[in-house]
Design an enzyme around this catalytic site. Structure first.
Site, mmCIF file in Angstrom:
data_model
loop_
_atom_site.group_PDB
_atom_site.id
_atom_site.type_symbol
_atom_site.label_atom_id
_atom_site.label_comp_id
_atom_site.label_asym_id
_atom_site.label_seq_id
_atom_site.Cartn_x
_atom_site.Cartn_y
_atom_site.Cartn_z
ATOM 1 N N SER A 135 2.817 9.145 2.211
ATOM 2 C CA SER A 135 2.920 7.942 3.047
ATOM 3 C C SER A 135 3.974 8.218 4.111
ATOM 4 O O SER A 135 4.852 9.068 3.916
ATOM 5 C CB SER A 135 3.377 6.761 2.189
ATOM 6 O OG SER A 135 3.738 5.656 2.996
ATOM 7 N N TYR A 148 8.650 2.579 -4.032
ATOM 8 C CA TYR A 148 7.638 3.256 -3.214
ATOM 9 C C TYR A 148 8.308 4.313 -2.331
ATOM 10 O O TYR A 148 7.857 5.459 -2.260
ATOM 11 C CB TYR A 148 6.898 2.219 -2.355
ATOM 12 C CG TYR A 148 5.612 2.718 -1.749
ATOM 13 C CD1 TYR A 148 4.485 2.919 -2.536
ATOM 14 C CD2 TYR A 148 5.518 2.982 -0.383
ATOM 15 C CE1 TYR A 148 3.291 3.374 -1.971
ATOM 16 C CE2 TYR A 148 4.330 3.432 0.186
ATOM 17 C CZ TYR A 148 3.223 3.623 -0.623
ATOM 18 O OH TYR A 148 2.051 4.079 -0.061
HETATM 19 N N1 NAD Z 1 -2.755 1.293 2.423
HETATM 20 C C1 NAD Z 1 -1.673 1.754 3.036
HETATM 21 O O1 NAD Z 1 -1.127 1.084 3.936
HETATM 22 C C2 NAD Z 1 -1.120 3.109 2.675
HETATM 23 C C3 NAD Z 1 -0.218 3.708 3.562
HETATM 24 C C4 NAD Z 1 0.309 4.957 3.240
HETATM 25 C C5 NAD Z 1 -0.075 5.598 2.086
HETATM 26 N N2 NAD Z 1 -0.952 5.000 1.220
HETATM 27 C C6 NAD Z 1 -1.313 5.733 -0.005
HETATM 28 O O2 NAD Z 1 -2.702 5.979 0.009
HETATM 29 C C7 NAD Z 1 -3.158 6.190 -1.329
HETATM 30 C C8 NAD Z 1 -4.403 5.360 -1.544
HETATM 31 O O3 NAD Z 1 -4.047 3.980 -1.491
HETATM 32 P P1 NAD Z 1 -4.962 2.866 -0.808
HETATM 33 O O4 NAD Z 1 -4.225 2.319 0.326
HETATM 34 O O5 NAD Z 1 -6.334 3.401 -0.617
HETATM 35 O O6 NAD Z 1 -4.894 1.728 -1.918
HETATM 36 P P2 NAD Z 1 -5.955 1.245 -2.988
HETATM 37 O O7 NAD Z 1 -5.183 0.382 -3.910
HETATM 38 O O8 NAD Z 1 -7.158 0.720 -2.315
HETATM 39 O O9 NAD Z 1 -6.391 2.610 -3.722
HETATM 40 C C9 NAD Z 1 -5.643 3.222 -4.711
HETATM 41 C C10 NAD Z 1 -6.592 3.585 -5.826
HETATM 42 O O10 NAD Z 1 -5.870 4.342 -6.804
HETATM 43 C C11 NAD Z 1 -6.335 3.927 -8.072
HETATM 44 N N3 NAD Z 1 -5.342 4.289 -9.076
HETATM 45 C C12 NAD Z 1 -4.120 3.731 -9.285
HETATM 46 N N4 NAD Z 1 -3.512 4.340 -10.310
HETATM 47 C C13 NAD Z 1 -4.354 5.309 -10.753
HETATM 48 C C14 NAD Z 1 -4.276 6.278 -11.775
HETATM 49 N N5 NAD Z 1 -3.217 6.357 -12.585
HETATM 50 N N6 NAD Z 1 -5.325 7.127 -11.943
HETATM 51 C C15 NAD Z 1 -6.430 7.027 -11.153
HETATM 52 N N7 NAD Z 1 -6.549 6.118 -10.167
HETATM 53 C C16 NAD Z 1 -5.517 5.282 -9.974
HETATM 54 C C17 NAD Z 1 -6.562 2.428 -7.928
HETATM 55 O O11 NAD Z 1 -7.425 1.913 -8.947
HETATM 56 C C18 NAD Z 1 -7.148 2.338 -6.538
HETATM 57 O O12 NAD Z 1 -8.557 2.388 -6.531
HETATM 58 C C19 NAD Z 1 -1.977 5.812 -2.229
HETATM 59 O O13 NAD Z 1 -1.331 6.968 -2.671
HETATM 60 C C20 NAD Z 1 -1.089 5.003 -1.303
HETATM 61 O O14 NAD Z 1 0.253 5.027 -1.718
HETATM 62 C C21 NAD Z 1 -1.482 3.775 1.504
#
Ligand code: NAD
Length: 260
Positions: A135, A148
């Site tokens: 991130s 985070y």
């Molecule tokens: N959305 C944002 O603004 C943003 C920004 C920067 C980074 N991220 C990162 O992107 C990645 C994806 O997040 P997203 O935004 O798509 O959110 P999201 O919540 O839609 O997706 C995350 C997915 O990870 C799954 N998950 C959680 N714990 C798990 C585990 N132990 N084993 C397997 N699956 C698991 C959840 O069920 C979910 O489907 C994450 O690492 C998040 O930190 C997101």
């Protein structure tokens, strides 16, 4: 790099950024394993993209062992592993022990446990690719969420260590560092924080997947779907005090608005 026909695993791909990466890679001819702790989400995405669902916990040691073993069997070898699953738990000083433990487990130890199993096999084979969804919080900070910020910094640090240690032996490591992306995690952040995350425009998961696709082509370590993050990262390194003062002014604005 050759993606057509490659064996790919994407964790946390039952929705959001992971689902978009899995979709893009499948469109480009990869054979994709879709993992998520949400089994229905994983199955739905796998069905939609012609991939293979291996639901389960991608963070615990047993869960990673089960995932890597089943994925290797299905794909006949893993070429690219996207350690994408991530969580945002706990706010401010009140973030408790379970929030800290869960954040370290999913945002950091998942990567350590996967790399421990993948890298030795890749060294024998002469190559492999490990892509971490960290991130912008892992390069900068995320107001409101120490769990985070700290765990994502650790995710970037571990990816850097892997790259520094194994690059000359064919292991490519990359870290995706977006700001706001419109996913469930973004929706859960609530209005005020969404405003912060949208400062430079919140992207769609598909836009992130497109940036990842371009990043795969040139092996760059940092994949920055929001290019502004490069400037903030440079400012943080060269003028740390000014950068922190600016972050604190933002904190004060958010406090005045009642966000924190
Ligand atoms: N959305 C944002 O603004 C943003 C920004 C920067 C980074 N991220 C990162 O992107 C990645 C994806 O997040 P997203 O935004 O798509 O959110 P999201 O919540 O839609 O997706 C995350 C997915 O990870 C799954 N998950 C959680 N714990 C798990 C585990 N132990 N084993 C397997 N699956 C698991 C959840 O069920 C979910 O489907 C994450 O690492 C998040 O930190 C997101």
């Amino acid at each position: 790099m050759a993606v057509d026909g490659a064996g790919v695993v994407v964790t946390g791909a039952g929705g959001g950024i992971g689902a978009a990466i899995a979709t893009k890679l499948a469109q480009e001819g990869a054979r994709v394993v879709v993992n998520d702790i949400d089994a229905d989400g994983a199955r739905e995405v796998a069905e939609r993209i012609g991939g293979h669902a291996i639901p389960g916990d991608a963070a615990s040691d047993d869960g990673v062992e089960a995932l890597v073993t089943a994925a290797r069997e299905h794909l006949d070898g893993i070429d690219i592993f996207f350690a994408n699953a991530g969580i945002d738990r706990g706010q401010g000083l009140d973030a408790g022990e379970p929030d800290w433990a869960a954040s370290i487990e999913v945002n950091v130890m998942a990567h350590v446990r996967a790399a421990r199993r993948l890298v030795p096999t890749w060294l024998e084979a002469g190559g492999g690719r490990f892509v971490v969804t960290a991130s912008a919080a892992g390069l900068l900070t995320m107001l409101g969420s120490p769990t985070y910020s700290v765990s994502k910094h650790a995710a970037v640090a571990y990816a850097e260590w892997l790259s520094a240690t194994y690059r000359h032996r064919g292991i490519v490591v990359q870290a995706i560092c977006p700001q706001g992306v419109k996913t469930r995690m973004f929706d859960d952040a609530g209005g005020g924080l969404q405003e912060v995350l949208s400062h430079d425009k919140a992207l769609t998961p598909e836009e992130v997947a497109e940036a990842v696709w371009q990043g795969l082509a040139d092996d760059r370590f940092l994949i920055l779907p929001h290019p502004q993050v490069q400037d903030y990262y440079q400012l943080r390194a060269s003028k740390t005090g000014s950068w922190l003062n600016g972050m604190n002014r933002l904190q004060q604005r958010l406090e005045a608005k009642g966000v924190f």
